[in-house]
Enzyme design. Structure first.
Site, short mmCIF file in Angstrom:
data_model
loop_
_atom_site.label_atom_id
_atom_site.label_comp_id
_atom_site.label_asym_id
_atom_site.label_seq_id
_atom_site.Cartn_x
_atom_site.Cartn_y
_atom_site.Cartn_z
N GLN A 30 -6.06 0.35 1.15
CA GLN A 30 -6.97 -0.64 1.69
C GLN A 30 -7.59 -0.66 3.13
OE1 GLN A 30 -4.44 -3.82 -0.38
NE2 GLN A 30 -6.43 -4.64 -0.36
N ARG B 148 4.55 -4.75 7.67
CA ARG B 148 4.86 -3.96 6.25
C ARG B 148 3.57 -3.34 6.05
NH1 ARG B 148 3.41 -6.52 0.59
NH2 ARG B 148 4.24 -4.66 -0.51
N HIS C 154 1.65 1.32 -3.50
CA HIS C 154 0.89 0.03 -3.60
C HIS C 154 -0.62 0.58 -4.29
CE1 HIS C 154 0.26 -4.00 -1.42
NE2 HIS C 154 -1.04 -3.93 -2.23
N ASN D 8 4.65 -2.14 -5.38
CA ASN D 8 4.08 -3.61 -4.80
C ASN D 8 3.37 -4.01 -6.28
OD1 ASN D 8 2.88 -5.55 -2.95
ND2 ASN D 8 1.19 -4.84 -4.18
N GLU D 9 3.69 -5.31 -6.64
CA GLU D 9 3.17 -5.83 -7.75
C GLU D 9 3.07 -4.97 -9.03
OE1 GLU D 9 -0.38 -7.98 -6.23
OE2 GLU D 9 0.51 -9.38 -5.01
N ASN E 144 5.33 -12.18 -3.49
CA ASN E 144 4.09 -12.18 -3.22
C ASN E 144 3.55 -13.52 -3.74
OD1 ASN E 144 4.41 -9.72 -1.91
ND2 ASN E 144 3.07 -8.75 -3.20
N TYR F 144 0.28 -16.31 -3.97
CA TYR F 144 -1.00 -16.73 -3.42
C TYR F 144 -1.57 -18.22 -4.01
CZ TYR F 144 -1.85 -12.20 -1.52
OH TYR F 144 -1.53 -10.97 -0.70
N GLU G 116 3.97 -11.33 0.89
CA GLU G 116 2.49 -11.56 1.01
C GLU G 116 2.03 -12.72 0.95
OE1 GLU G 116 -0.01 -9.10 -1.30
OE2 GLU G 116 0.82 -7.28 -1.07
N TRP H 216 -0.83 -11.61 4.36
CA TRP H 216 -1.58 -10.81 3.90
C TRP H 216 -3.08 -11.31 4.25
CZ3 TRP H 216 -1.59 -6.02 1.67
CH2 TRP H 216 -2.83 -5.34 1.47
N GLU I 208 -10.91 -4.99 -0.34
CA GLU I 208 -10.14 -5.91 -1.31
C GLU I 208 -10.19 -5.53 -2.66
OE1 GLU I 208 -7.67 -8.02 -1.45
OE2 GLU I 208 -7.97 -9.15 -3.23
N TRP I 209 -9.88 -4.35 -3.28
CA TRP I 209 -10.12 -3.68 -4.56
C TRP I 209 -11.44 -4.06 -5.04
CZ3 TRP I 209 -6.35 -0.51 -3.76
CH2 TRP I 209 -5.20 -0.94 -3.41
C1 PNW Z 1 -2.35 -8.74 -4.00
N1 PNW Z 1 -4.68 -11.78 -8.91
O1 PNW Z 1 -3.14 -8.61 -5.04
C2 PNW Z 1 -2.01 -7.12 -3.35
O2 PNW Z 1 -0.72 -6.79 -3.14
C3 PNW Z 1 -2.91 -6.92 -2.23
O3 PNW Z 1 -3.31 -5.45 -2.08
C4 PNW Z 1 -4.28 -7.59 -2.58
O4 PNW Z 1 -5.17 -7.26 -1.60
C5 PNW Z 1 -4.01 -9.15 -2.30
O5 PNW Z 1 -3.04 -9.56 -3.24
C6 PNW Z 1 -5.05 -10.21 -2.04
O6 PNW Z 1 -5.77 -10.00 -3.61
C7 PNW Z 1 -3.20 -9.21 -5.97
O7 PNW Z 1 -5.70 -11.73 -9.49
C8 PNW Z 1 -4.54 -8.87 -7.16
O8 PNW Z 1 -4.01 -12.92 -9.04
C9 PNW Z 1 -4.94 -9.85 -7.93
C10 PNW Z 1 -4.14 -10.95 -7.95
C11 PNW Z 1 -3.11 -11.56 -7.16
C12 PNW Z 1 -2.82 -10.77 -6.26
#
Ligand code: PNW
Length: 491
Positions: free
Chosen positions: A35, A93, A138, A182-183, A325, A327, A394, A438, A445-446
């Site tokens: 990223q 990190r 990652h 990671n995840e 992590n 969100y 995160e 994060w 961002e993917w």
């Molecule tokens: C994380 N969702 O990924 C990743 O660890 C990071 O690389 C990323 O940039 C960050 O969250 C923000 O998106 C996620 O769809 C990707 O719920 C997708 C999801 C959650 C976290």
């Protein structure tokens, strides 16, 4: 000023803005190699699945953007270090690009330029009293390994073990906090089930379970290697970063919805945490649901693979702390399995609903802002996984592009989140040892490309110099770090 409420009565008047974070609290920010680094083919780096995914024509990534250049951190590490110092972070990190170190994924050839890059980063962090937390993988699997089946193959499990051993040997004299993967949930679900992220494999109902199975084995093998060969000499800690939503039943009094909300966490966090932290095996609810539904679909056995007794022994207890992590949160409704098309979502028998009263981060449609969900999740981890030490590896909120430098609303989200962490620490007695935002920088961002900005520092991707400029959140976060507490005076 009281450090923490000492009696139950104190809680009534207790204000998180008056509390300090524990001594030695880890204040961090996180990034990931693909990223931010760019330099996708610089100095002998091999391709990863994300190079392949973004270079293949199609509309999978916003405006066909790529991480070829990103924040150019491979060339501009010194600029990132300035940001880290400006924040006063105690921890940083970041992830290693596996194919920058081992271009074909194996230790058959080592790219010394890659080793030099990370050595320099680690040394300069330590010289500035910043503790590195290093993620081995990652999302950016070496393409050569994907060509042999990727996470659906045991070839990758063996390659990961050798890669981890190489990293412990090369960097472990200085790196004491390791994250293997990671995840794994996101890799399994989006990489090998839905195919919306690299490597873009669409195998609904089987791809996620198989790839997750191999990631759990790979993580365990890496931890075992550390434990046997390095722990005594290096004295570090190894874990895996697991993501999870918090889940609330849509109808709080419906037993069906209550069970469905539990399954939402069961099929995400517990999928990995139960084997690794508890008993070496999948949660019972996953085993029973997937087996029953597979049977209805005419499969001879469950689509969820099984671990052998020997594997279970090797998997249980393979984490030295809990890395989570967080969100967002979801409302969950029971959904009867109705169709014959296999999928992890069907197996879960739970439908997610976003509460319209929850604000949504402007840069990510999936990110409902629910700071109190983190407190619930932390309490859940404490109660379910034997009161582990927890690092929040995160947490963040995105803004859409163009993003204002005055991101007061976003800072308010961070502040509310930090208050919830204080409640978890002092009221719920959860052992939270650190918090990582994060992300340090706006970055790739993917599938959203550069349109979704999670950074504490703004990056101008139109300007070839890729200047980093602090958002208001960075300035406020630096104050929290310097004081080790939230300040009452902010609005
Ligand atoms: C994380 N969702 O990924 C990743 O660890 C990071 O690389 C990323 O940039 C960050 O969250 C923000 O998106 C996620 O769809 C990707 O719920 C997708 C999801 C959650 C976290």
């Amino acid at each position: 000023m009281a450090l923490a409420p000492s009696t139950t009565a104190d809680y009534c008047n207790w204000d998180p803005d008056d509390a300090s974070f524990p001594e030695e609290f880890a204040w961090g920010a996180s990034t990931a190699a693909y990223q931010i680094e760019g330099g996708w083919n610089a100095d002998g780096k091999g391709p990863s699945v994300w190079d392949t995914f973004t270079h293949r024509a199609g509309e999978r990534v916003f405006e066909n953007q790529t991480g070829d250049v990103a924040c150019s951190s491979y060339a501009l590490w010194e600029e990132d270090l300035k940001c880290i110092k400006q924040l006063g972070l105690t921890h940083y990190r970041f992830s290693l690009s596996w194919s920058r170190l081992l271009p074909d994924g194996t230790t058959g050839f080592i790219n010394q330029k890659g080793v030099d890059y990370y050595n320099n980063m680690i040394d300069s962090l330590l010289a500035n009293s910043v503790t590195p937390m290093v993620t081995l993988y990652h999302f950016d699997l070496p393409q050569c390994l994907e060509d042999q089946g990727g996470w659906r193959s045991s070839v990758t499990v063996e390659a990961f073990e050798a890669y981890a051993q190489f990293c412990f040997k090369t960097f472990g004299d200085r790196v004491k906090l390791w994250i293997t993967i990671n995840e794994p949930y996101v890799v399994a679900e989006l990489g090998y089930e839905k195919g919306t992220m690299a490597p873009g494999v669409k195998e609904p109902g089987t791809g996620a379970y198989l790839s997750a199975h191999n990631m759990i084995k790979a993580h365990a093998a890496a931890w075992q290697t550390y434990d046997k060969e390095f722990r005594k000499r290096q004295g570090g800690l190894v874990s895996i970063a697991l993501n999870s939503d918090w889940a609330e039943p849509l109808h709080p009094n419906s037993p069906d919805d209550q069970e469905a909300a539990k399954r939402h966490i069961g099929f995400c966090l517990d999928w990995f945490a139960t084997p690794i932290f508890l008993n070496g095996d999948y949660p019972d609810i996953m085993k029973s649901k997937i087996s029953a539904i597979s049977k209805k679909q005419g499969y001879p056995s469950s689509r969820l693979p099984e671990f052998t007794e020997e594997e279970k022994m090797a998997i249980r207890g393979t984490a030295d702390f809990f890395a989570v992590n967080y969100y967002t949160a979801r409302k969950i409704k029971h959904q009867d399995y109705a169709c014959c098309q296999p999928s992890t979502t069907g197996d879960k028998e739970a439908e997610q609903v976003t509460d319209p009263s929850w604000p949504v981060a402007t840069g990510s449609s999936w990110l409902a802002v629910v700071p109190w969900g983190l407190r619930h999740l932390l309490k859940y981890i404490k109660d379910t996984y034997n009161h582990p030490i927890i690092y929040i590896t995160e947490n963040g909120f995105s803004q859409s592009d163009p993003a204002p430098l005055d991101d007061s609303q976003r800072w308010e989200y961070f502040r509310l989140t930090l208050q919830e962490i204080l409640k978890a620490i002092y009221i719920d007695n959860v052992q939270v040892k650190g918090y990582f935002v994060w992300s340090l920088l706006d970055n790739f961002e993917w599938t959203c490309g550069y349109s979704s900005r999670f950074g504490l520092f703004h990056v101008d991707f139109e300007n070839a110099a890729l200047p980093r400029v602090p958002y208001k959140s960075a300035i406020e976060y630096a104050k929290v770090i310097a004081n080790n507490r939230l300040m009452d005076s902010q609005g």
